[in-house]
Design a protein around this motif. Structure first.
Motif, PDB file in Angstrom:
ATOM      1  N   ILE A  82       0.832  -1.207   0.000  1.00 31.93           N
ATOM      2  CA  ILE A  82       0.000   0.000   0.000  1.00 31.93           C
ATOM      3  C   ILE A  82       0.861   1.249   0.000  1.00 31.93           C
ATOM      4  O   ILE A  82       0.341   2.359   0.136  1.00 31.93           O
ATOM      5  N   SER A  83       2.160   1.079  -0.164  1.00 23.25           N
ATOM      6  CA  SER A  83       3.072   2.217  -0.029  1.00 23.25           C
ATOM      7  C   SER A  83       2.875   3.285  -1.103  1.00 23.25           C
ATOM      8  O   SER A  83       3.299   4.420  -0.931  1.00 23.25           O
ATOM      9  N   ASN A  84       2.215   2.952  -2.198  1.00 26.53           N
ATOM     10  CA  ASN A  84       1.988   3.924  -3.272  1.00 26.53           C
ATOM     11  C   ASN A  84       0.599   4.541  -3.227  1.00 26.53           C
ATOM     12  O   ASN A  84       0.223   5.279  -4.143  1.00 26.53           O
ATOM     13  N   TYR A  85      -0.151   4.248  -2.168  1.00 31.99           N
ATOM     14  CA  TYR A  85      -1.552   4.651  -2.123  1.00 31.99           C
ATOM     15  C   TYR A  85      -1.879   5.446  -0.869  1.00 31.99           C
ATOM     16  O   TYR A  85      -1.358   5.177   0.218  1.00 31.99           O
TER      17      TYR A  85
ATOM     18  N   ALA B  74      -7.260  10.819   6.745  1.00 30.45           N
ATOM     19  CA  ALA B  74      -6.591  10.256   5.576  1.00 30.45           C
ATOM     20  C   ALA B  74      -5.124  10.643   5.603  1.00 30.45           C
ATOM     21  O   ALA B  74      -4.745  11.647   6.227  1.00 30.45           O
ATOM     22  N   ILE B  75      -4.335   9.853   4.902  1.00 28.98           N
ATOM     23  CA  ILE B  75      -2.899  10.099   4.853  1.00 28.98           C
ATOM     24  C   ILE B  75      -2.401   9.800   3.450  1.00 28.98           C
ATOM     25  O   ILE B  75      -2.846   8.835   2.815  1.00 28.98           O
ATOM     26  N   SER B  76      -1.491  10.631   2.955  1.00 28.98           N
ATOM     27  CA  SER B  76      -0.955  10.437   1.616  1.00 28.98           C
ATOM     28  C   SER B  76       0.010   9.259   1.591  1.00 28.98           C
ATOM     29  O   SER B  76       0.403   8.735   2.630  1.00 28.98           O
ATOM     30  N   TRP B  77       0.421   8.891   0.389  1.00 28.69           N
ATOM     31  CA  TRP B  77       1.250   7.692   0.236  1.00 28.69           C
ATOM     32  C   TRP B  77       2.586   7.803   0.957  1.00 28.69           C
ATOM     33  O   TRP B  77       3.105   6.809   1.452  1.00 28.69           O
TER      34      TRP B  77
ATOM     35  N   THR C 124      -4.992  10.978  15.383  1.00 25.09           N
ATOM     36  CA  THR C 124      -3.832  11.122  14.512  1.00 25.09           C
ATOM     37  C   THR C 124      -3.682   9.885  13.652  1.00 25.09           C
ATOM     38  O   THR C 124      -3.637   8.769  14.174  1.00 25.09           O
ATOM     39  N   ILE C 125      -3.601  10.090  12.342  1.00 25.78           N
ATOM     40  CA  ILE C 125      -3.374   8.984  11.425  1.00 25.78           C
ATOM     41  C   ILE C 125      -1.890   8.924  11.091  1.00 25.78           C
ATOM     42  O   ILE C 125      -1.231   9.956  10.957  1.00 25.78           O
ATOM     43  N   SER C 126      -1.379   7.704  10.964  1.00 27.04           N
ATOM     44  CA  SER C 126       0.022   7.516  10.596  1.00 27.04           C
ATOM     45  C   SER C 126       0.145   6.219   9.817  1.00 27.04           C
ATOM     46  O   SER C 126      -0.809   5.436   9.747  1.00 27.04           O
ATOM     47  N   ARG C 127       1.316   6.008   9.241  1.00 29.20           N
ATOM     48  CA  ARG C 127       1.518   4.777   8.475  1.00 29.20           C
ATOM     49  C   ARG C 127       2.954   4.321   8.588  1.00 29.20           C
ATOM     50  O   ARG C 127       3.867   5.138   8.777  1.00 29.20           O
ATOM     51  N   ASP C 128       3.138   3.029   8.439  1.00 34.11           N
ATOM     52  CA  ASP C 128       4.462   2.413   8.381  1.00 34.11           C
ATOM     53  C   ASP C 128       4.472   1.573   7.120  1.00 34.11           C
ATOM     54  O   ASP C 128       3.976   0.437   7.109  1.00 34.11           O
ATOM     55  N   ASN C 129       5.014   2.125   6.051  1.00 36.40           N
ATOM     56  CA  ASN C 129       4.983   1.415   4.771  1.00 36.40           C
ATOM     57  C   ASN C 129       5.827   0.144   4.802  1.00 36.40           C
ATOM     58  O   ASN C 129       5.544  -0.810   4.082  1.00 36.40           O
ATOM     59  N   ALA C 130       6.834   0.120   5.630  1.00 35.61           N
ATOM     60  CA  ALA C 130       7.657  -1.087   5.742  1.00 35.61           C
ATOM     61  C   ALA C 130       6.847  -2.251   6.316  1.00 35.61           C
ATOM     62  O   ALA C 130       7.108  -3.414   6.011  1.00 35.61           O
TER      63      ALA C 130
ATOM     64  N   ASN D 167       3.479  -2.238   5.975  1.00 32.91           N
ATOM     65  CA  ASN D 167       2.212  -2.270   5.217  1.00 32.91           C
ATOM     66  C   ASN D 167       1.019  -2.056   6.140  1.00 32.91           C
ATOM     67  O   ASN D 167      -0.019  -2.722   6.021  1.00 32.91           O
ATOM     68  N   THR D 168       1.166  -1.110   7.054  1.00 31.81           N
ATOM     69  CA  THR D 168       0.180  -0.906   8.103  1.00 31.81           C
ATOM     70  C   THR D 168      -0.109   0.580   8.290  1.00 31.81           C
ATOM     71  O   THR D 168       0.789   1.418   8.160  1.00 31.81           O
ATOM     72  N   VAL D 169      -1.358   0.859   8.591  1.00 31.27           N
ATOM     73  CA  VAL D 169      -1.803   2.216   8.876  1.00 31.27           C
ATOM     74  C   VAL D 169      -2.394   2.217  10.289  1.00 31.27           C
ATOM     75  O   VAL D 169      -2.987   1.224  10.723  1.00 31.27           O
ATOM     76  N   TYR D 170      -2.239   3.342  10.975  1.00 33.52           N
ATOM     77  CA  TYR D 170      -2.696   3.441  12.352  1.00 33.52           C
ATOM     78  C   TYR D 170      -3.632   4.635  12.532  1.00 33.52           C
ATOM     79  O   TYR D 170      -3.581   5.612  11.782  1.00 33.52           O
ATOM     80  N   LEU D 171      -4.459   4.544  13.557  1.00 34.47           N
ATOM     81  CA  LEU D 171      -5.265   5.688  13.974  1.00 34.47           C
ATOM     82  C   LEU D 171      -5.173   5.770  15.491  1.00 34.47           C
ATOM     83  O   LEU D 171      -5.724   4.926  16.206  1.00 34.47           O
TER      84      LEU D 171
END
Length: 124
Positions: A29-32, A50-53, A69-75, A77-81
């Motif tokens: 999901i790293s490109n989305y 929402a969070i950008s790629w 707060t939304i965040s992501r860890d592309n390594a 493949n996970t998104v957090y809230l």
């Protein structure tokens, strides 16, 4: 195909915090762009955040600004809230969604894949 699985919901008291996770599988999901929505009984699904790629841009609904707060860890493949100072009106089924492109915002039409949801219940 992307499969999204949310976790971290539960029953908490007003003022408490919860951290929701959304684990993706099937493809990266790293490109989305990614987003969180919620739906309370008898109400329409509403945008939460929402969070950008890249993770550099985030957007949130006025009702949760300063608390969620939304965040992501592309390594991973996970998104957090991260949800702080929870209120009874935050009670809902929370859905994770994967965007159709790198920048997804507040419209459900921006998203192509959805998880099954995780329940958050906030008691007063």
């Amino acid at each position: 195909q992307v499969q999204l699985v949310e976790s971290g919901g539960g029953l908490v008291q007003a003022g408490d915090s919860l951290r929701l996770s959304c684990a993706a599988s099937g493809r990266t999901i790293s490109n989305y762009g990614m987003g969180w929505f919620r739906q309370a009984p008898g109400k329409e699904r509403e945008f939460v955040a929402a969070i950008s790629w890249t993770g550099y841009s985030t957007y949130s609904a006025d009702s949760v600004k300063g608390r969620f707060t939304i965040s992501r860890d592309n390594a991973k493949n996970t998104v957090y809230l991260q949800m702080n100072s929870l209120k009874p009106e935050d009670t809902a089924l929370y859905y994770c969604a994967a965007g159709r492109g790198p920048f997804a915002r507040g419209s459900t039409a921006d998203y192509g894949y959805w998880g099954q949801g995780t329940q958050v219940t906030v008691s007063s």
